[in-house]
Design an enzyme around this catalytic site. Structure first.
Site, PDB file in Angstrom:
ATOM      1  N   ASP A  19       7.409   8.822   4.822  1.00  0.00           N
ATOM      2  CA  ASP A  19       8.155   8.450   3.621  1.00  0.00           C
ATOM      3  C   ASP A  19       9.278   9.450   3.330  1.00  0.00           C
ATOM      4  O   ASP A  19       9.178  10.622   3.693  1.00  0.00           O
ATOM      5  CB  ASP A  19       7.173   8.384   2.434  1.00  0.00           C
ATOM      6  CG  ASP A  19       7.769   7.637   1.251  1.00  0.00           C
ATOM      7  OD1 ASP A  19       8.792   6.937   1.424  1.00  0.00           O
ATOM      8  OD2 ASP A  19       7.220   7.761   0.144  1.00  0.00           O
ATOM      9  N   GLY A  22      14.959   7.438   2.790  1.00  0.00           N
ATOM     10  CA  GLY A  22      16.035   7.029   1.888  1.00  0.00           C
ATOM     11  C   GLY A  22      16.522   8.198   1.042  1.00  0.00           C
ATOM     12  O   GLY A  22      17.736   8.419   0.896  1.00  0.00           O
ATOM     13  N   ARG A  23      15.567   8.967   0.493  1.00  0.00           N
ATOM     14  CA  ARG A  23      15.944  10.103  -0.358  1.00  0.00           C
ATOM     15  C   ARG A  23      16.634  11.204   0.449  1.00  0.00           C
ATOM     16  O   ARG A  23      17.552  11.860  -0.024  1.00  0.00           O
ATOM     17  CB  ARG A  23      14.711  10.649  -1.103  1.00  0.00           C
ATOM     18  CG  ARG A  23      14.401   9.848  -2.362  1.00  0.00           C
ATOM     19  CD  ARG A  23      13.000  10.079  -2.835  1.00  0.00           C
ATOM     20  NE  ARG A  23      12.057   9.388  -1.968  1.00  0.00           N
ATOM     21  CZ  ARG A  23      10.753   9.624  -1.959  1.00  0.00           C
ATOM     22  NH1 ARG A  23      10.249  10.552  -2.737  1.00  0.00           N
ATOM     23  NH2 ARG A  23       9.965   8.934  -1.162  1.00  0.00           N
ATOM     24  N   TRP A  24      16.183  11.380   1.680  1.00  0.00           N
ATOM     25  CA  TRP A  24      16.826  12.360   2.577  1.00  0.00           C
ATOM     26  C   TRP A  24      18.299  11.993   2.749  1.00  0.00           C
ATOM     27  O   TRP A  24      19.179  12.851   2.676  1.00  0.00           O
ATOM     28  CB  TRP A  24      16.104  12.350   3.928  1.00  0.00           C
ATOM     29  CG  TRP A  24      16.597  13.327   4.941  1.00  0.00           C
ATOM     30  CD1 TRP A  24      16.124  14.597   5.164  1.00  0.00           C
ATOM     31  CD2 TRP A  24      17.662  13.129   5.902  1.00  0.00           C
ATOM     32  NE1 TRP A  24      16.826  15.186   6.196  1.00  0.00           N
ATOM     33  CE2 TRP A  24      17.778  14.311   6.659  1.00  0.00           C
ATOM     34  CE3 TRP A  24      18.524  12.063   6.177  1.00  0.00           C
ATOM     35  CZ2 TRP A  24      18.714  14.464   7.689  1.00  0.00           C
ATOM     36  CZ3 TRP A  24      19.463  12.212   7.195  1.00  0.00           C
ATOM     37  CH2 TRP A  24      19.550  13.399   7.942  1.00  0.00           C
ATOM     38  N   ARG A  32      21.250   4.698   3.674  1.00  0.00           N
ATOM     39  CA  ARG A  32      19.802   4.805   3.915  1.00  0.00           C
ATOM     40  C   ARG A  32      19.450   4.720   5.399  1.00  0.00           C
ATOM     41  O   ARG A  32      18.546   5.383   5.877  1.00  0.00           O
ATOM     42  CB  ARG A  32      19.058   3.698   3.144  1.00  0.00           C
ATOM     43  CG  ARG A  32      19.115   3.853   1.627  1.00  0.00           C
ATOM     44  CD  ARG A  32      18.399   2.685   0.964  1.00  0.00           C
ATOM     45  NE  ARG A  32      17.026   2.596   1.395  1.00  0.00           N
ATOM     46  CZ  ARG A  32      16.019   3.284   0.889  1.00  0.00           C
ATOM     47  NH1 ARG A  32      16.235   4.124  -0.103  1.00  0.00           N
ATOM     48  NH2 ARG A  32      14.800   3.141   1.355  1.00  0.00           N
ATOM     49  N   HIS A  36      16.689   6.670   8.195  1.00  0.00           N
ATOM     50  CA  HIS A  36      15.746   6.091   9.162  1.00  0.00           C
ATOM     51  C   HIS A  36      16.067   6.585  10.575  1.00  0.00           C
ATOM     52  O   HIS A  36      15.171   6.880  11.359  1.00  0.00           O
ATOM     53  CB  HIS A  36      15.804   4.561   9.116  1.00  0.00           C
ATOM     54  CG  HIS A  36      15.421   3.989   7.783  1.00  0.00           C
ATOM     55  ND1 HIS A  36      14.311   4.414   7.081  1.00  0.00           N
ATOM     56  CD2 HIS A  36      16.002   3.028   7.000  1.00  0.00           C
ATOM     57  CE1 HIS A  36      14.233   3.738   5.943  1.00  0.00           C
ATOM     58  NE2 HIS A  36      15.250   2.907   5.873  1.00  0.00           N
ATOM     59  N   GLU A  66       5.460  -5.276   2.846  1.00  0.00           N
ATOM     60  CA  GLU A  66       6.329  -5.330   1.657  1.00  0.00           C
ATOM     61  C   GLU A  66       7.775  -4.960   1.981  1.00  0.00           C
ATOM     62  O   GLU A  66       8.689  -5.270   1.211  1.00  0.00           O
ATOM     63  CB  GLU A  66       5.812  -4.389   0.555  1.00  0.00           C
ATOM     64  CG  GLU A  66       4.546  -4.865  -0.145  1.00  0.00           C
ATOM     65  CD  GLU A  66       3.277  -4.623   0.664  1.00  0.00           C
ATOM     66  OE1 GLU A  66       3.293  -3.725   1.545  1.00  0.00           O
ATOM     67  OE2 GLU A  66       2.279  -5.343   0.450  1.00  0.00           O
ATOM     68  N   TRP A  68       9.782  -6.202   3.934  1.00  0.00           N
ATOM     69  CA  TRP A  68      10.666  -7.365   4.120  1.00  0.00           C
ATOM     70  C   TRP A  68      11.518  -7.610   2.873  1.00  0.00           C
ATOM     71  O   TRP A  68      12.534  -8.282   2.935  1.00  0.00           O
ATOM     72  CB  TRP A  68       9.842  -8.628   4.422  1.00  0.00           C
ATOM     73  CG  TRP A  68       9.159  -8.605   5.754  1.00  0.00           C
ATOM     74  CD1 TRP A  68       7.819  -8.568   5.983  1.00  0.00           C
ATOM     75  CD2 TRP A  68       9.766  -8.636   7.058  1.00  0.00           C
ATOM     76  NE1 TRP A  68       7.545  -8.565   7.334  1.00  0.00           N
ATOM     77  CE2 TRP A  68       8.734  -8.608   8.023  1.00  0.00           C
ATOM     78  CE3 TRP A  68      11.095  -8.671   7.508  1.00  0.00           C
ATOM     79  CZ2 TRP A  68       8.973  -8.623   9.393  1.00  0.00           C
ATOM     80  CZ3 TRP A  68      11.333  -8.689   8.883  1.00  0.00           C
ATOM     81  CH2 TRP A  68      10.282  -8.669   9.803  1.00  0.00           C
ATOM     82  N   LEU A 130      -2.424  10.146  24.964  1.00  0.00           N
ATOM     83  CA  LEU A 130      -2.301   9.794  23.545  1.00  0.00           C
ATOM     84  C   LEU A 130      -2.026   8.296  23.367  1.00  0.00           C
ATOM     85  O   LEU A 130      -1.217   7.732  24.096  1.00  0.00           O
ATOM     86  CB  LEU A 130      -1.139  10.608  22.961  1.00  0.00           C
ATOM     87  CG  LEU A 130      -0.718  10.318  21.526  1.00  0.00           C
ATOM     88  CD1 LEU A 130      -1.779  10.777  20.534  1.00  0.00           C
ATOM     89  CD2 LEU A 130       0.611  11.029  21.207  1.00  0.00           C
ATOM     90  N   ARG A 193       0.301   8.184  -3.009  1.00  0.00           N
ATOM     91  CA  ARG A 193      -0.061   6.768  -2.916  1.00  0.00           C
ATOM     92  C   ARG A 193      -0.498   6.436  -1.494  1.00  0.00           C
ATOM     93  O   ARG A 193      -0.087   7.092  -0.548  1.00  0.00           O
ATOM     94  CB  ARG A 193       1.162   5.881  -3.207  1.00  0.00           C
ATOM     95  CG  ARG A 193       1.584   5.763  -4.628  1.00  0.00           C
ATOM     96  CD  ARG A 193       2.585   4.607  -4.770  1.00  0.00           C
ATOM     97  NE  ARG A 193       3.858   4.888  -4.160  1.00  0.00           N
ATOM     98  CZ  ARG A 193       4.846   5.552  -4.754  1.00  0.00           C
ATOM     99  NH1 ARG A 193       4.688   6.008  -5.984  1.00  0.00           N
ATOM    100  NH2 ARG A 193       5.985   5.754  -4.125  1.00  0.00           N
ATOM    101  N   SER A 195      -0.221   2.998  -0.527  1.00  0.00           N
ATOM    102  CA  SER A 195       0.738   1.929  -0.203  1.00  0.00           C
ATOM    103  C   SER A 195       0.226   0.903   0.816  1.00  0.00           C
ATOM    104  O   SER A 195       0.925   0.577   1.785  1.00  0.00           O
ATOM    105  CB  SER A 195       2.067   2.530   0.295  1.00  0.00           C
ATOM    106  OG  SER A 195       2.601   3.394  -0.668  1.00  0.00           O
TER     107      SER A 195
HETATM  108  C1  FPP Z   1       9.985   5.143   4.402  1.00  0.00           C
HETATM  109  O1  FPP Z   1      11.095   5.795   3.846  1.00  0.00           O
HETATM  110  C2  FPP Z   1      10.220   4.846   5.816  1.00  0.00           C
HETATM  111  C3  FPP Z   1      10.296   3.603   6.347  1.00  0.00           C
HETATM  112  C4  FPP Z   1      10.141   2.368   5.549  1.00  0.00           C
HETATM  113  C5  FPP Z   1      10.588   3.406   7.767  1.00  0.00           C
HETATM  114  C6  FPP Z   1      10.043   4.385   8.750  1.00  0.00           C
HETATM  115  C7  FPP Z   1      10.715   4.161  10.017  1.00  0.00           C
HETATM  116  C8  FPP Z   1      11.182   5.091  10.846  1.00  0.00           C
HETATM  117  C9  FPP Z   1      10.990   6.548  10.690  1.00  0.00           C
HETATM  118  C10 FPP Z   1      11.981   4.595  12.007  1.00  0.00           C
HETATM  119  C11 FPP Z   1      11.515   4.945  13.330  1.00  0.00           C
HETATM  120  C12 FPP Z   1      10.203   4.431  13.709  1.00  0.00           C
HETATM  121  C13 FPP Z   1       9.898   4.050  14.967  1.00  0.00           C
HETATM  122  C14 FPP Z   1       8.502   3.824  15.347  1.00  0.00           C
HETATM  123  C15 FPP Z   1      10.936   3.897  15.974  1.00  0.00           C
HETATM  124  P1  FPP Z   1      11.822   5.145   2.581  1.00  0.00           P
HETATM  125  O2  FPP Z   1      12.967   4.352   3.093  1.00  0.00           O
HETATM  126  O3  FPP Z   1      10.841   4.360   1.778  1.00  0.00           O
HETATM  127  O4  FPP Z   1      12.294   6.415   1.823  1.00  0.00           O
HETATM  128  P2  FPP Z   1      12.512   6.568   0.250  1.00  0.00           P
HETATM  129  O5  FPP Z   1      11.162   6.405  -0.394  1.00  0.00           O
HETATM  130  O6  FPP Z   1      13.057   7.950   0.125  1.00  0.00           O
HETATM  131  O7  FPP Z   1      13.488   5.496  -0.167  1.00  0.00           O
END
Ligand code: FPP
Length: 239
Positions: A19, A22-24, A32, A36, A66, A68, A130, A193, A195
């Site tokens: 998680d 987005g904030r990063w 955003r 990712h 969720e 989607w 693994l 959470r 989630s």
């Molecule tokens: C949550 O951050 C992250 C996700 C919904 C996506 C996670 C996916 C990756 C790290 C991409 C790479 C994965 C693979 C397996 C190639 P958020 O967007 O909810 O962050 P925020 O809470 O700060 O908005």
């Protein structure tokens, strides 16, 4: 923070709620999707580190049922990232003896993603190092409902006697039937959470929450989580 000790127990299965992408990105005035993108680098580092210390299973929450609901462009970017990861990284998964598996409602993903997942799963099927389990379009409640539906159908057709239902036979109907339960659950970005992630499977997992955003999560962060796990006394309800 307890230091990681390679001679102490290593969690057999680590599950991660990745998680804070987005904030990063927001902190850096970036879109955003860049968060990712940076998060995909952390995926590689987590894989390497788990391989190095001898973890058997790593489950990553990459896309929830969720998710989607997110803007179409973000969903597209995530699916693109998955496609890119599979294309670029499957050779190194093979080389590093990593077996790829997936959980979730995979049939909801774009057909092209389904195909490349199938290809990578088959290409890594013979590996016995693994196991990387990627949760995609995954929701634990949906998974539990599907298992229940399948069990009810078996009861209705008399293939199964309801008296035979127990923890093991129920777990055998979940997407995770072939994997042990997680020993350690990590959540990044400081949210307390679950989630809708592995609700059944984390019954006895140790939980580690760090404020670090997923794109900043590096080898040492993972070792710190395992170090903390090694300090915990797991009692599984006993004394
Ligand atoms: C949550 O951050 C992250 C996700 C919904 C996506 C996670 C996916 C990756 C790290 C991409 C790479 C994965 C693979 C397996 C190639 P958020 O967007 O909810 O962050 P925020 O809470 O700060 O908005």
């Amino acid at each position: 923070m307890a230091a990681f000790d390679p001679d102490k127990e290593i969690p057999r299965h680590i599950a991660i709620i990745m998680d804070g992408n987005g904030r990063w990105a927001k902190e850096r005035d970036l879109p955003r999707r860049e968060g990712h993108h940076a998060g995909a680098e952390s995926v590689e580092i987590a894989l390497e580190t788990c391989g190095e210390i001898g973890v058997d299973y790593l489950t990553l929450y990459a896309f929830s049922s969720e998710n989607w609901k997110r803007p179409e462009a973000e969903v597209k970017a995530l699916m693109g990232l998955l496609a890119h990861f599979l294309k670029e990284k499957t050779p190194s998964l093979i080389e590093n003896n990593i077996r790829l598996q997936v959980i979730g409602q995979i049939d909801k993903l774009p057909k092209s993603n389904q195909k490349s997942l199938q290809k990578s799963i088959e290409a890594t099927d013979g590996n016995n190092g693994l196991t990387l389990v990627v949760a995609l379009s995954y929701g634990s409640r949906e998974e539990i409902l599907e298992a229940t539906r399948s069990l009810m159908e078996k009861a209705q057709s008399r293939e199964m006697d309801p008296a035979e239902l127990n923890v093991e036979s129920f777990a055998a109907h979940l997407n995770t039937a072939d994997f042990p339960d997680p020993d350690l659950l990590i959540r990044t970005s400081g949210e307390y959470r679950i989630s809708n992630f592995l609700l059944w499977q984390i019954s006895y997992a140790e939980i580690f929450i760090t404020k670090t955003f997923w794109p900043d999560f590096r080898r040492q962060n993972l070792l710190d989580a395992v170090g903390e796990y090694q300090q915990r006394q797991r009692r599984f309800g006993g004394v």
